[in-house]
Design a protein around this motif. Structure first.
Motif, PDB file in Angstrom:
ATOM      1  N   VAL A 172       0.858  -1.174   0.000  1.00  0.00           N
ATOM      2  CA  VAL A 172       0.000   0.000   0.000  1.00  0.00           C
ATOM      3  C   VAL A 172       0.899   1.231   0.000  1.00  0.00           C
ATOM      4  O   VAL A 172       1.875   1.298   0.762  1.00  0.00           O
ATOM      5  CB  VAL A 172      -0.931   0.030   1.233  1.00  0.00           C
ATOM      6  N   GLY A 173       0.604   2.187  -0.877  1.00  0.00           N
ATOM      7  CA  GLY A 173       1.392   3.399  -0.959  1.00  0.00           C
ATOM      8  C   GLY A 173       0.525   4.631  -0.757  1.00  0.00           C
ATOM      9  O   GLY A 173      -0.594   4.707  -1.265  1.00  0.00           O
ATOM     10  N   GLY A 231      -2.676   0.460  -4.213  1.00  0.00           N
ATOM     11  CA  GLY A 231      -2.654  -0.880  -3.654  1.00  0.00           C
ATOM     12  C   GLY A 231      -2.160  -1.841  -4.714  1.00  0.00           C
ATOM     13  O   GLY A 231      -2.584  -1.754  -5.879  1.00  0.00           O
ATOM     14  N   GLU A 232      -1.237  -2.732  -4.349  1.00  0.00           N
ATOM     15  CA  GLU A 232      -0.671  -3.666  -5.336  1.00  0.00           C
ATOM     16  C   GLU A 232      -0.633  -5.065  -4.749  1.00  0.00           C
ATOM     17  O   GLU A 232      -0.230  -5.267  -3.597  1.00  0.00           O
ATOM     18  CB  GLU A 232       0.729  -3.226  -5.738  1.00  0.00           C
ATOM     19  N   VAL A 236       5.890  -9.703  -9.996  1.00  0.00           N
ATOM     20  CA  VAL A 236       4.832  -9.273 -10.917  1.00  0.00           C
ATOM     21  C   VAL A 236       3.596  -8.884 -10.109  1.00  0.00           C
ATOM     22  O   VAL A 236       3.016  -9.730  -9.420  1.00  0.00           O
ATOM     23  CB  VAL A 236       4.473 -10.369 -11.934  1.00  0.00           C
ATOM     24  N   GLY A 237       3.227  -7.605 -10.180  1.00  0.00           N
ATOM     25  CA  GLY A 237       2.118  -7.118  -9.383  1.00  0.00           C
ATOM     26  C   GLY A 237       1.034  -6.461 -10.216  1.00  0.00           C
ATOM     27  O   GLY A 237       1.269  -5.976 -11.319  1.00  0.00           O
ATOM     28  N   VAL A 238      -0.174  -6.451  -9.667  1.00  0.00           N
ATOM     29  CA  VAL A 238      -1.306  -5.727 -10.245  1.00  0.00           C
ATOM     30  C   VAL A 238      -1.608  -4.562  -9.298  1.00  0.00           C
ATOM     31  O   VAL A 238      -1.907  -4.782  -8.115  1.00  0.00           O
ATOM     32  CB  VAL A 238      -2.539  -6.626 -10.410  1.00  0.00           C
ATOM     33  N   GLU A 239      -1.526  -3.341  -9.816  1.00  0.00           N
ATOM     34  CA  GLU A 239      -1.660  -2.151  -8.979  1.00  0.00           C
ATOM     35  C   GLU A 239      -2.867  -1.328  -9.375  1.00  0.00           C
ATOM     36  O   GLU A 239      -3.166  -1.161 -10.559  1.00  0.00           O
ATOM     37  CB  GLU A 239      -0.412  -1.272  -9.106  1.00  0.00           C
ATOM     38  N   LEU A 240      -3.580  -0.795  -8.372  1.00  0.00           N
ATOM     39  CA  LEU A 240      -4.679   0.135  -8.596  1.00  0.00           C
ATOM     40  C   LEU A 240      -4.306   1.475  -7.971  1.00  0.00           C
ATOM     41  O   LEU A 240      -3.956   1.549  -6.795  1.00  0.00           O
ATOM     42  CB  LEU A 240      -5.969  -0.383  -7.983  1.00  0.00           C
ATOM     43  N   LEU A 241      -4.385   2.531  -8.775  1.00  0.00           N
ATOM     44  CA  LEU A 241      -4.106   3.897  -8.320  1.00  0.00           C
ATOM     45  C   LEU A 241      -5.411   4.637  -8.090  1.00  0.00           C
ATOM     46  O   LEU A 241      -6.313   4.619  -8.939  1.00  0.00           O
ATOM     47  CB  LEU A 241      -3.288   4.644  -9.377  1.00  0.00           C
ATOM     48  N   LEU A 284      -5.457   1.014 -13.470  1.00  0.00           N
ATOM     49  CA  LEU A 284      -5.080  -0.369 -13.146  1.00  0.00           C
ATOM     50  C   LEU A 284      -3.889  -0.761 -14.010  1.00  0.00           C
ATOM     51  O   LEU A 284      -3.948  -0.633 -15.242  1.00  0.00           O
ATOM     52  CB  LEU A 284      -6.258  -1.299 -13.400  1.00  0.00           C
ATOM     53  N   SER A 285      -2.808  -1.221 -13.377  1.00  0.00           N
ATOM     54  CA  SER A 285      -1.570  -1.528 -14.108  1.00  0.00           C
ATOM     55  C   SER A 285      -1.039  -2.902 -13.738  1.00  0.00           C
ATOM     56  O   SER A 285      -1.144  -3.348 -12.586  1.00  0.00           O
ATOM     57  CB  SER A 285      -0.488  -0.481 -13.799  1.00  0.00           C
ATOM     58  N   LEU A 286      -0.431  -3.566 -14.723  1.00  0.00           N
ATOM     59  CA  LEU A 286       0.352  -4.780 -14.507  1.00  0.00           C
ATOM     60  C   LEU A 286       1.817  -4.366 -14.497  1.00  0.00           C
ATOM     61  O   LEU A 286       2.296  -3.743 -15.451  1.00  0.00           O
ATOM     62  CB  LEU A 286       0.092  -5.797 -15.613  1.00  0.00           C
ATOM     63  N   GLN A 287       2.559  -4.724 -13.419  1.00  0.00           N
ATOM     64  CA  GLN A 287       3.898  -4.192 -13.218  1.00  0.00           C
ATOM     65  C   GLN A 287       4.932  -5.291 -12.974  1.00  0.00           C
ATOM     66  O   GLN A 287       4.622  -6.316 -12.367  1.00  0.00           O
ATOM     67  CB  GLN A 287       3.893  -3.213 -12.040  1.00  0.00           C
TER      68      GLN A 287
END
Length: 209
Positions: A29-30, A63-64, A71-76, A106-109
């Motif tokens: 969490v950021g 949140g990721e 490999v993470g999925v992040e929501l800003l 929504l990003s794949l990182q």
């Protein structure tokens, strides 16, 4: 002896890579701030030119979830951004307008580890999808004029670096580019697209669990 040394070196390298990896199942969490900087060339809306769209700064939260190692999925998410705009009218006069928007993304990182980087430096790259919803649009063109900026979908790119403080905490510096070109209506009639296409620069504190 040389073979033993090579095997030992390979085992050590593998251990180091595994130690640096962010394991699958991790959450982070950021919390931070973001500066959104619209493109300096915003196009025109029919006979109305967009002189400029002001930048803005707002708090953000991310949140990721890591679906695989590194490999993470992040929501800003963020508080609503506010933008003042100056429009050029056909008679060479100018008029002000403003809007607010929310830009969940929504990003794949992929988070890099190893690569002879310092232990506390963790760069990452991502690609994803942005949805921006606009509201509270205003145009100061006299009573009875209604400005409507439509919600927009677009691709988003993301790059950044986490500077690790310890195994669970980091300071993050990042930048996003968002393909944002919403349709614009004036008094119910479509007059063009606003080519906002912003860069978003962020600074945040990230904690992993």
């Amino acid at each position: 002896m040389k073979l033993q040394s090579l095997v030992l070196a390979a085992a050590t390298a593998l251990t180091m890579t595994t130690a640096f990896a962010v394991p699958a199942g991790t959450w982070s969490v950021g919390v931070g701030i973001a500066h959104i900087e619209p493109d300096s060339k915003n196009g025109s809306l029919g006979d109305i030119g967009i002189d400029h769209i002001d930048p803005d700064v707002r708090p953000t939260i991310t949140g990721e979830y890591f679906v695989a190692d590194n490999v993470g999925v992040e929501l800003l998410g963020a508080l609503p951004f506010h933008h003042d705009m100056v429009l050029n009218l056909p008679d060479s006069s100018q008029v002000e307008a403003r809007t607010q928007h929310l830009p969940p993304t929504l990003s794949l990182q992929y988070h890099f580890d190893g690569y002879n980087l310092p232990m506390n430096v963790k760069p990452f790259v991502g690609v994803g999808l942005n949805y921006t919803t606009f509201f509270k649009e205003r145009i100061y063109l006299g009573n009875g004029n209604d400005l409507d900026i439509k919600d927009s979908w677009g691709a988003a790119g993301h790059v950044g670096v986490d500077f690790k403080i310890n195994t669970t905490d980091a300071v993050r510096v990042d930048a996003r580019y968002i393909d944002l070109e919403p349709d614009v209506k004036l008094n119910g009639e479509k007059i063009g697209k606003a080519e906002i296409n912003p860069w978003v620069y962020g600074l945040s504190y990230v904690k992993s669990f």
